[in-house]
Design a protein around this motif. Structure first.
Motif, PDB file in Angstrom:
ATOM      1  N   ARG A 174      37.834  43.595  37.202  1.00  0.00           N
ATOM      2  CA  ARG A 174      37.241  43.815  38.530  1.00  0.00           C
ATOM      3  C   ARG A 174      37.383  45.272  38.969  1.00  0.00           C
ATOM      4  O   ARG A 174      36.528  45.789  39.704  1.00  0.00           O
ATOM      5  CB  ARG A 174      37.896  42.881  39.545  1.00  0.00           C
ATOM      6  CG  ARG A 174      37.281  42.910  40.935  1.00  0.00           C
ATOM      7  CD  ARG A 174      35.790  42.552  40.928  1.00  0.00           C
ATOM      8  NE  ARG A 174      35.281  42.361  42.270  1.00  0.00           N
ATOM      9  CZ  ARG A 174      35.268  41.188  42.912  1.00  0.00           C
ATOM     10  NH1 ARG A 174      35.725  40.104  42.301  1.00  0.00           N
ATOM     11  NH2 ARG A 174      34.793  41.090  44.121  1.00  0.00           N
ATOM     12  N   ASN A 178      34.306  47.273  40.293  1.00  0.00           N
ATOM     13  CA  ASN A 178      34.270  47.997  41.567  1.00  0.00           C
ATOM     14  C   ASN A 178      33.921  49.467  41.366  1.00  0.00           C
ATOM     15  O   ASN A 178      33.209  50.069  42.181  1.00  0.00           O
ATOM     16  CB  ASN A 178      35.620  47.877  42.281  1.00  0.00           C
ATOM     17  CG  ASN A 178      35.864  46.490  42.838  1.00  0.00           C
ATOM     18  OD1 ASN A 178      34.958  45.650  42.875  1.00  0.00           O
ATOM     19  ND2 ASN A 178      37.084  46.227  43.272  1.00  0.00           N
ATOM     20  N   LYS A 265      43.590  46.618  44.966  1.00  0.00           N
ATOM     21  CA  LYS A 265      42.396  46.104  45.661  1.00  0.00           C
ATOM     22  C   LYS A 265      41.594  45.191  44.732  1.00  0.00           C
ATOM     23  O   LYS A 265      41.121  44.116  45.136  1.00  0.00           O
ATOM     24  CB  LYS A 265      41.540  47.279  46.123  1.00  0.00           C
ATOM     25  CG  LYS A 265      40.109  46.951  46.562  1.00  0.00           C
ATOM     26  CD  LYS A 265      40.058  46.036  47.768  1.00  0.00           C
ATOM     27  CE  LYS A 265      38.673  46.046  48.416  1.00  0.00           C
ATOM     28  NZ  LYS A 265      37.552  45.743  47.495  1.00  0.00           N
ATOM     29  N   ASP A 269      40.577  41.246  45.146  1.00  0.00           N
ATOM     30  CA  ASP A 269      39.197  40.766  45.056  1.00  0.00           C
ATOM     31  C   ASP A 269      39.083  39.635  44.039  1.00  0.00           C
ATOM     32  O   ASP A 269      38.434  38.607  44.290  1.00  0.00           O
ATOM     33  CB  ASP A 269      38.269  41.910  44.632  1.00  0.00           C
ATOM     34  CG  ASP A 269      38.111  42.991  45.686  1.00  0.00           C
ATOM     35  OD1 ASP A 269      38.445  42.739  46.858  1.00  0.00           O
ATOM     36  OD2 ASP A 269      37.644  44.096  45.330  1.00  0.00           O
ATOM     37  N   ASP A 273      38.311  35.661  44.988  1.00  0.00           N
ATOM     38  CA  ASP A 273      37.114  34.982  44.493  1.00  0.00           C
ATOM     39  C   ASP A 273      37.470  33.710  43.734  1.00  0.00           C
ATOM     40  O   ASP A 273      36.741  32.711  43.804  1.00  0.00           O
ATOM     41  CB  ASP A 273      36.309  35.921  43.593  1.00  0.00           C
ATOM     42  CG  ASP A 273      35.493  36.938  44.383  1.00  0.00           C
ATOM     43  OD1 ASP A 273      35.338  36.754  45.604  1.00  0.00           O
ATOM     44  OD2 ASP A 273      35.026  37.924  43.787  1.00  0.00           O
TER      45      ASP A 273
END
Length: 350
Positions: A174, A178, A265, A269, A273
Motif C-alpha cells: 500500500r 500511495n 500511514k 490504510d 480496508d
C-alpha cells in the motif's frame, strides 16, 4: 416518544460501552515505524472509533527499556479506546488470542550482506512468528507483514502457520500504491483522493510494477483515464515507474532514515480496508497469496495484485486487460519472487 428514544439511545450506548476489546500485535514495536503507527491504532483511526483496543508490543529483549517509554507515552495520551498496553519479548504473550497482527520487525540489510544471508536471517524470524501465530493466535487473525523482504517473509509466516488460512495473510504494498497515486495526482494537478485504481504488481522491491493503465483521475467532476489526465505517456512509462520503485531509497538518502511516517500511514490504510472494506468501484494493492489463477502468475507466491475487500475477505480483481508492456514487467517481478521463495524455502526446511 421521547422516553422510547431515550431508552433506545441508552441501549445503543450500552452496547458500545460493552464492546469487547480486540487484541492487536505490533512487532518491532520499539522502532520508528511503530512509533509513527501506534497512536493512530490506539486512537481508533484503523479499527473504528467505537472499538476498544488492547495493544501488544513485541520486540527483542534489549529494546524492552525503550518499550517502557513507548508505553508511558501511550498512557499519557489518555486515549479512551486504549484499554491495555502489553510490552513483551515473549512470543507466547505477544501472539496470544490475537485479532490482528502487524509484523513490522525484521532483520534489515546491513552493509556487505548478501541477499541470501538476509533471507536466511528473516526466514528464522518469520518461521518463529508464524509458528507462534499457529499456536497462540485466533484462527481468524488477520496478519499484515511489513518487515522486508515483505512478500517472502509473509509467505514463510503463512507456511509456518498451517492452521490459519493463507487468505488471512497479506503483505504491505500500500505504501507503493500511495506513492503511485500521489505522483499521478501531482502531475495531473489534483489532490490524491481524485486518483483511484492504480495498481502495484508483484514484489515490494525495485522490480515492482506501478501500473496506471486502469487508473482514473477526477477532473472537473469527470472520471478520465490517467494517461489522458497526465498527457505524458513517456513519463508514465519511464520516470514515473522508476520514481515509485526507488522512492524508499530516495527517502533514506534525504533523511538518513527509512520512510516511517508514510509506511505507518500505509499500514493504517491497509488494515482499515481489511476491517471495513474497499469503496464501491475502487480497488487497492495488496500482496496476497497467488493460486496461479490470476494473470498467469505462478502459484505459491505472495504477489501484489489489485484487490477489493468485503467482509474482511479480499478478492483479486480479475480480467483486467494487460498489454505487452505491462505483461513483461509483471513477469519480471514474479521471477524475482520465485527466486526469493526458492532460496527462502531451502532455509525453511533446513
Amino acid at each position: 416518544m421521547l422516553t422510547l428514544l431515550t431508552a433506545m439511545y441508552l441501549v445503543v450506548r450500552a452496547a458500545y460501552a460493552q464492546a469487547e476489546p480486540i487484541r492487536v500485535l505490533v512487532t518491532g514495536a520499539a522502532g520508528q515505524i511503530a512509533y509513527s503507527l501506534l497512536f493512530s491504532i490506539a486512537k481508533g483511526d484503523v479499527f473504528g472509533k467505537d472499538q476498544p483496543i488492547i495493544l501488544v508490543l513485541l520486540d527483542i529483549p534489549p529494546m524492552l527499556p525503550v518499550l517502557d517509554g513507548v508505553v508511558m507515552e501511550l498512557q499519557d495520551c489518555a486515549l479512551p479506546l486504549l484499554r491495555e498496553v502489553i510490552p513483551t519479548d515473549k512470543v507466547e504473550v505477544g501472539f496470544k488470542d490475537l485479532d490482528a497482527a502487524i509484523l513490522v520487525g525484521s532483520m534489515p540489510r546491513k552493509e556487505g550482506m548478501e541477499r541470501k544471508d538476509l533471507l536466511k536471517a528473516n526466514v528464522a524470524i518469520f518461521k518463529t512468528q508464524g509458528a507462534a501465530l499457529d499456536k497462540y493466535a485466533k484462527k481468524t487473525v488477520k496478519v499484515l507483514v511489513v518487515g522486508n523482504p515483505a512478500n517472502t517473509n509473509c509467505l514463510i509466516a503463512s507456511k509456518s502457520a498451517p492452521s490459519i488460512p493463507k487468505e488471512n495473510f497479506s503483505c504491505l504494498t500500500r505504501l507503493d500504491h500511495n506513492r503511485a497515486r500521489s505522483q499521478v495526482a501531482m502531475r495531473a494537478g489534483v489532490s490524491s483522493d481524485k486518483v483511484k485504481n492504480v495498481i502495484i504488481w508483484g514484489n515490494h522491491s525495485s522490480t515492482q510494477y506501478p501500473d496506471v493503465h486502469h487508473a482514473t483521475v477526477s477532473l472537473s467532476g469527470k472520471e478520465v483515464p490517467a494517461y489522458e489526465a497526465v498527457k505524458n505517456d513517456s513519463w508514465l512509462r519511464g520516470d514515473f515507474i522508476s520514481t515509485v520503485q526507488q522512492r524508499g531509497a530516495a527517502v533514506i538518502k534525504a533523511r538518513k532514515l527509512s520512510s516511517a511516517m508514510s509506511a505507518a500511514k500505509a499500514i493504517c490504510d491497509h488494515m482499515r480496508d481489511i476491517w471495513f472494506g474497499t469503496p464501491d468501484g475502487e480497488f487497492v494493492s495488496m500482496g496476497v497469496y497467488s493460486t496461479g489463477n490470476s494473470y498467469g502468475i505462478s502459484d505459491d507466491l505472495m504477489y501484489s495484485f489489485p484487490v477489493t475487500i468485503k467482509n474482511k475477505t479480499w478478492q483479486v480483481v480479475n480480467a483486467l486487460p494487460i498489454n505487452d508492456f505491462s505483461r513483461a514487467k509483471m513477469d519480471t517481478t514474479a521471477a524475482e519472487l520465485i527466486e526469493e521463495r526458492d532460496t527462502a524455502l531451502t532455509f525453511l526446511s533446513a
